[in-house]
Structures are given as structure tokens and as C-alpha cells.
Design a protein around this motif. Structure first.
Motif, PDB file in Angstrom:
ATOM      1  N   UNK A 147       7.744   3.830  47.806  1.00  0.00           N
ATOM      2  CA  UNK A 147       7.604   5.242  47.448  1.00  0.00           C
ATOM      3  C   UNK A 147       8.400   5.576  46.192  1.00  0.00           C
ATOM      4  N   UNK A 148       9.583   4.982  46.054  1.00  0.00           N
ATOM      5  CA  UNK A 148      10.431   5.219  44.888  1.00  0.00           C
ATOM      6  C   UNK A 148       9.680   4.882  43.602  1.00  0.00           C
ATOM      7  N   UNK A 149       9.043   3.709  43.579  1.00  0.00           N
ATOM      8  CA  UNK A 149       8.289   3.297  42.399  1.00  0.00           C
ATOM      9  C   UNK A 149       7.060   4.163  42.178  1.00  0.00           C
ATOM     10  N   UNK A 150       6.381   4.520  43.251  1.00  0.00           N
ATOM     11  CA  UNK A 150       5.184   5.356  43.130  1.00  0.00           C
ATOM     12  C   UNK A 150       5.537   6.740  42.608  1.00  0.00           C
ATOM     13  N   UNK A 151       6.636   7.298  43.120  1.00  0.00           N
ATOM     14  CA  UNK A 151       7.075   8.641  42.717  1.00  0.00           C
ATOM     15  C   UNK A 151       7.396   8.676  41.223  1.00  0.00           C
ATOM     16  N   UNK A 164      18.933  -2.625  35.423  1.00  0.00           N
ATOM     17  CA  UNK A 164      18.525  -1.873  34.231  1.00  0.00           C
ATOM     18  C   UNK A 164      17.162  -1.240  34.481  1.00  0.00           C
ATOM     19  N   UNK A 165      16.355  -1.889  35.308  1.00  0.00           N
ATOM     20  CA  UNK A 165      15.019  -1.351  35.603  1.00  0.00           C
ATOM     21  C   UNK A 165      15.086  -0.002  36.284  1.00  0.00           C
ATOM     22  N   UNK A 166      16.240   0.314  36.905  1.00  0.00           N
ATOM     23  CA  UNK A 166      16.398   1.625  37.543  1.00  0.00           C
ATOM     24  C   UNK A 166      16.685   2.725  36.513  1.00  0.00           C
ATOM     25  N   UNK A 167      16.982   2.331  35.270  1.00  0.00           N
ATOM     26  CA  UNK A 167      17.349   3.318  34.260  1.00  0.00           C
ATOM     27  C   UNK A 167      16.322   4.446  34.118  1.00  0.00           C
ATOM     28  N   UNK A 185       5.887  -2.552  42.222  1.00  0.00           N
ATOM     29  CA  UNK A 185       5.189  -2.391  43.486  1.00  0.00           C
ATOM     30  C   UNK A 185       4.201  -3.522  43.747  1.00  0.00           C
ATOM     31  N   UNK A 186       3.621  -4.081  42.700  1.00  0.00           N
ATOM     32  CA  UNK A 186       2.740  -5.238  42.889  1.00  0.00           C
ATOM     33  C   UNK A 186       3.540  -6.397  43.491  1.00  0.00           C
ATOM     34  N   UNK A 187       4.735  -6.643  42.926  1.00  0.00           N
ATOM     35  CA  UNK A 187       5.583  -7.711  43.458  1.00  0.00           C
ATOM     36  C   UNK A 187       6.074  -7.352  44.858  1.00  0.00           C
ATOM     37  N   UNK A 188       6.494  -6.095  45.053  1.00  0.00           N
ATOM     38  CA  UNK A 188       6.968  -5.635  46.365  1.00  0.00           C
ATOM     39  C   UNK A 188       5.944  -5.924  47.457  1.00  0.00           C
ATOM     40  N   UNK A 189       4.730  -5.441  47.233  1.00  0.00           N
ATOM     41  CA  UNK A 189       3.686  -5.564  48.247  1.00  0.00           C
ATOM     42  C   UNK A 189       3.278  -7.029  48.426  1.00  0.00           C
ATOM     43  N   UNK A 228       5.887   1.276  28.640  1.00  0.00           N
ATOM     44  CA  UNK A 228       6.844   0.266  29.113  1.00  0.00           C
ATOM     45  C   UNK A 228       7.319   0.580  30.526  1.00  0.00           C
ATOM     46  N   UNK A 229       7.673   1.840  30.778  1.00  0.00           N
ATOM     47  CA  UNK A 229       8.193   2.199  32.094  1.00  0.00           C
ATOM     48  C   UNK A 229       7.098   2.197  33.162  1.00  0.00           C
ATOM     49  N   UNK A 230       5.891   2.607  32.796  1.00  0.00           N
ATOM     50  CA  UNK A 230       4.803   2.575  33.771  1.00  0.00           C
ATOM     51  C   UNK A 230       4.499   1.140  34.181  1.00  0.00           C
ATOM     52  N   UNK A 231       4.577   0.220  33.218  1.00  0.00           N
ATOM     53  CA  UNK A 231       4.420  -1.205  33.520  1.00  0.00           C
ATOM     54  C   UNK A 231       5.462  -1.648  34.548  1.00  0.00           C
ATOM     55  N   UNK A 232       6.691  -1.164  34.396  1.00  0.00           N
ATOM     56  CA  UNK A 232       7.766  -1.530  35.317  1.00  0.00           C
ATOM     57  C   UNK A 232       7.490  -0.992  36.716  1.00  0.00           C
ATOM     58  N   UNK A 233       7.160   0.300  36.818  1.00  0.00           N
ATOM     59  CA  UNK A 233       6.948   0.910  38.125  1.00  0.00           C
ATOM     60  C   UNK A 233       5.785   0.267  38.875  1.00  0.00           C
ATOM     61  N   UNK A 234       4.663   0.120  38.192  1.00  0.00           N
ATOM     62  CA  UNK A 234       3.482  -0.480  38.831  1.00  0.00           C
ATOM     63  C   UNK A 234       3.749  -1.955  39.137  1.00  0.00           C
TER      64      UNK A 234
END
Length: 504
Positions: free
Chosen positions: A314-318, A229-232, A125-129, A116-122
Motif C-alpha cells: 500500500x505504501x508504494x501504491x499510495x 534512499x528509495x524512501x526519499x 511492488x513488482x518485486x514485492x509481489x 524516475x520515482x514512478x519507476x521506483x514505486x511500481x
């Protein structure tokens, strides 16, 4: 030859080295972070054009700028409560967030939450980029593929160096962007950037009337809540270097004020840009306002906005790297070396690039849909984690046992897994996923339909998952766990400390 040269990385000044820690425990003598850095760090976490884009959602559904700002502010503050309480776990545990989740889900069972969390991080970044490539194409005519590669590579390099360099990058990005966004806000208040009067009349006649709608208000609230909440799953990744005796109250307050203030400001700015300028792209809107003040200023604002946004990538990638390493370690024991972190960052960045190039479409619609789905996946996890930490075990954990499937937390913890699944299933009839581009519901659960499209799935998930976990945890033998915790010696932390100091 030093460690950077050994793995082919450039030097970044004498005081900055590639972080040696990843998914391991941070010893007390290496806790060098300061509480004063947390507020500004999380203020910048929301202080960018991505958050401005969230303010476009309400007007896109017919909600006025005033109602959008209120709904977004309430949602942001609600979500930040969970985010801030997760952040307080960092100095007390000295661990990344998802390692600590092994207490609720088990050494191997935590993989459920990791997906679930990996889906959020990736996904973030997909939306970010995607937003960056769309904006720079419209403003400068840049090739989206080149922009995507450069942005992802910059975020990857920053995340490889890790905690210390990222905190420095956040500080300088805040210094650069704060005066510019303040200037844009003031300019918008005084009407700078608006179309000529005749054009405004034509736009007003063509544009739909913006007012109040419970569906739009609830959607904007849910998106604001889900955003923070996504920052949790992130927060303790960046607070774990704080001293163990850091005041919990002060840390929670610093995180809450930083993230809530900037989030509210940027969503409000986005709402007014959408209403007054009919904006649908944050970078294009910033360019329009800046150019109206001074020729060329719009381009400067856009360029600095994108530069200041790279630390967020970088935050999401880290955090995705920490999640991936935790997942691999949960299946097959690994040594979290610098090479492992580099390989993880490269793999994650490649996946993000492939997704960005493959997914085409309206960036704001993609943002809307993603944030709603993200909330559905994260809510059951955050409920289980916080109930365990604050109400069941009350912050008392046998940290060395997080690193073995044979410890007191075991390989699988049915309580956490059952609570997550039951909570998620209970949310499904309340799901309401709306496609802003097609202006129709992608999925509307039975109860969401009865409620006229108002989405309260997140509330159901919080109550059900948290409640189920609390009930199931009544059978835990906490007295036995406490005896194990009291028997832990300083030497029990030595293998992890020795492993990370060697770095390889």
C-alpha cells in the motif's frame, strides 16, 4: 449517502474515512499526526521479509554473513541520512515530496523526476509481489496468479483509504510481526532450524566458501544505501500531517532510528539465514526455522509475515498515486478528487499485476538488479532536492506557486534538469549491474572495470548533481523570491483547501 458509498467503497469503522487530500497543501488545522508515530512507522517500513531478502545478496556473491551484515548496516545508515532529511520537509511544507520538487525542476519539468520515482514505486511492488508469490508457492503451494491478485488488491484498497488507515495498519502489523521475528532471531542464534550434522557437512562441501570480497562488499553497501534512499520520495508523504512546529531534529532522529535499526536487523538476519541455512527464499527460510521450533509455527510465521507486509504494498501504491496525479496535473490542471485517486490506484495496480505475471525468474536476482538501477535513477534527484532545500532556499518556498506554471518557479527550471542529467550521465562510466542468477555483469562501465567491479556510481551522482545544482543556483534571485513569500496571505491557500474539503 457519504463519500465512500458514492464511489463504491466499504465503510471501515466510524473513525476511518477515505483521505480527502492527495497532492494539495495540508492546512494547519488538519495537521493531526503525532511525532511519536514516525519512528514505529518507518521501523516497520524495513521490518519484513523483503529486507531479509536483501541480506541474501552478499552471501550469493561469496560474502560472509558478518561482512554482509556490516556492509548492509553501513549502507542502510548512509541511505537513511538522506531519507530522514527528506522527511523533515513534510511538516514544514505540508506537501507531498514530488510537488515540492517543482521548485527545482519547474511545474512541468518535474515530470523528469516523476518518471524516475514512478519507476521506483511500481518496480518495488513488482518485486514485492514476486517475492510473495514465490514464497507462498513454495510453502503452501498457492497459485501465484491468485496470490498476486489478492495481494495487489489489498494494497490498493488500503492506499485508497490513505494516510490514517495506513498508519493504523502499520502499527498493528508491527505488533504482530515484532515478537515473531525476535523469536526467529533468537532461535537462529541457538542453532534452531539448522540441518542435521551430517547434512551440514555435505552442504559445506558443496557450498562455495564465504569470505570477503570488495566487489561483494561494495555491492551490498550500495544495495543497502539504495534501499533507504528509495524512501526519499516517500517520506514527506507520511510526515506532512505533522504540525508545522514539529522539531526538525527530533523528526530526523525518529525516522533515522526507526528505519536504520530495523533495516540493519533484517539484513543481518537474512545474511545468517543465507550462510547457515543456505536460504535463497526468505519465506521458505522463516518457515524452516519456525517449523523446527514447533510443528505448524513456520506456517503461522509465513502467514503473518505476508499479512504484515501488505501495508508496504500500500505504501508504494499510495506514493505512486501521488506521483501519477502530480504528473497528470503538470501537463493538464486537474482537481485531485477522491475519484481521481481511486482511478490512479486502480491503474497503477493493474500495471503492477501485468508486470508480475509477465516477469518470471529468480526473485533475489530481480531484487538485486532492481535496487541497483533504482539507486542510479534516484541519486541525482535526491542530491538536487536536498541541496536546494537545505543550502540554496533553506526551506523558504512560495507554496501557492507550486500549483501554477506561471508562478515564480515557472514551467521549466533548467537548473534542476541540467543538474539531474549531468549527474546521471557522469554516473554511467561507473555503473556496475550484476546478474546474480547468471553470475555475470549485465553492464560494467569503464571506471567500474578499472575498479574491479566496485560500484561507486551513486557517490559520483551525489557529488556531481548536487555540485552542479549548487553552482547553477548562484544566479537565483533569492531576495525577489523572499519578497513574494512574505507577500503571501492565508487566503492564497484557500482554493486548494476548499477543493480538498469538497472532496469531489
Amino acid at each position: 449517502m457519504n463519500k465512500q458509498e458514492a464511489i463504491g467503497l466499504p465503510q471501515v469503522g466510524p473513525a476511518i474515512e477515505v483521505e480527502s487530500h492527495s497532492i494539495d497543501y495540508i492546512p494547519e488545522n488538519e495537521r493531526h499526526a503525532r511525532l511519536s508515530s514516525q519512528g514505529p512507522f518507518w521501523f516497520l517500513g524495513n521490518f519484513h521479509f523483503f529486507t531479509i531478502s536483501i541480506g541474501f545478496v552478499g552471501p550469493g556473491m561469496g560474502l560472509s554473513a558478518g561482512w554482509t551484515t556490516l556492509a548492509g548496516a553501513l549502507g542502510i545508515m548512509f541511505g537513511t541520512i538522506f531519507m530522514a532529511f527528506h522527511g523533515s520537509q513534510g511538516p514544514e511544507m505540508g506537501l507531498p515530496q514530488m510537488i515540492q520538487s517543482r521548485a527545482q525542476f519547474g511545474y512541468r519539468g518535474v515530470i523528469l523526476a516523476l518518471f524516475a520515482t514512478l519507476f521506483v514505486f511500481v518496480g518495488f511492488n513488482v518485486v514485492n509481489v514476486s517475492l510473495i508469490t514465490d514464497g507462498l508457492k513454495h510453502v503452501f503451494g498457492f497459485d501465484p496468479t491468485i496470490v498476486a491478485v489478492v495481494a495487489i488488491a489489498a494494497g490498493a484498497l488500503l492506499s485508497i483509504y490513505g494516510h490514517d488507515l495506513m498508519h493504523k495498519a502499520f502499527k498493528w502489523a508491527l505488533i504482530a510481526t515484532l515478537p515473531l521475528y525476535a523469536l526467529v532471531t533468537i532461535a537462529l542464534i541457538f542453532g534452531v532450524g539448522h540441518a542435521p550434522a551430517a547434512a551440514q557437512v555435505a552442504q559445506a562441501a558443496a557450498a562455495p566458501h564465504l569470505g570477503f570480497s570488495w566487489i561483494a562488499f561494495a555491492t551490498q553497501f550500495a544495495i543497502g544505501a539504495s534501499y533507504n534512499i528509495s524512501y526519499a520520495p516517500y517520506v514527506s508523504d507520511y510526515s506532512r500531517y505533522l504540525p508545522k512546529n514539529t522539531s526538525r531534529t527530533k523528526l530526523i532522529a525518529a525516522i533515522f532510528l526507526g528505519a536504520a535499526l530495523s533495516g540493519t536487523w533484517m539484513i543481518g538476519l537474512g545474511a545468517w539465514l543465507a550462510q547457515e541455512l543456505k536460504a535463497s527464499d526468505a519465506l521458505v527460510a522463516l518457515n524452516q526455522v519456525g517449523s523446527s521450533m514447533l510443528p505448524g509455527l513456520g506456517n503461522v510465521i509465513v502467514a503473518i509475515s505476508v499479512w504484515g507486509f501488505l501495508p508496504i504494498i500500500a505504501l508504494n501504491t499510495y506514493s505512486a498515486m501521488l506521483t501519477l496525479l502530480t504528473g497528470v496535473d503538470s501537463i493538464r490542471k486537474i482537481t485531485p478528487t477522491r475519484r481521481a485517486r481511486v482511478a490512479s490506484v486502480v491503474a497503477i495496480s493493474a500495471v503492477v499485476l501485468i508486470c508480475v505475471l509477465a516477469i518470471k525468474g529468480n526473485g533475489i536476482a530481480l531484487l538485486n538488479t532492481f535496487l541497483v538501477l533504482m539507486l542510479y535513477f534516484l541519486v541525482p534527484w535526491t542530491a538536487v532536492n536536498l541541496v536546494d532545500y537545505f543550502f540554496v532556499r533553506r526551506g523558504r518556498y512560495a507554496i501557492p506557486h507550486f500549483f501554477t506554471p506561471k508562478g515564480i518557479y515557472g514551467a521549466w527550471q533548467a537548473r534542476g534538469i541540467v543538474a539531474y542529467v549531468v549527474g546521471f550521465v557522469a554516473m554511467i562510466p561507473f555503473f556496475f549491474v550484476y546478474d546474480a542468477a547468471a553470475e555475470k555483469a549485465v553492464f560494467e562501465g569503464y571506471f567500474a572495470r578499472l575498479l574491479g567491479g566496485v560500484d561507486i556510481a551513486w557517490l559520483v551522482g551525489l557529488i556531481v548533481s548536487g555540485g552542479v545544482y549548487w553552482l547553477l543556483s548562484r544566479s537565483l534571485d533569492l531576495a525577489a523570491e523572499e519578497r513574494v513569500i512574505r507577500g503571501i496571505r492565508e487566503s492564497d491557500f484557500a482554493p486548494g483547501a476548499k477543493r480538498t474539503q469538497s472532496g469531489e
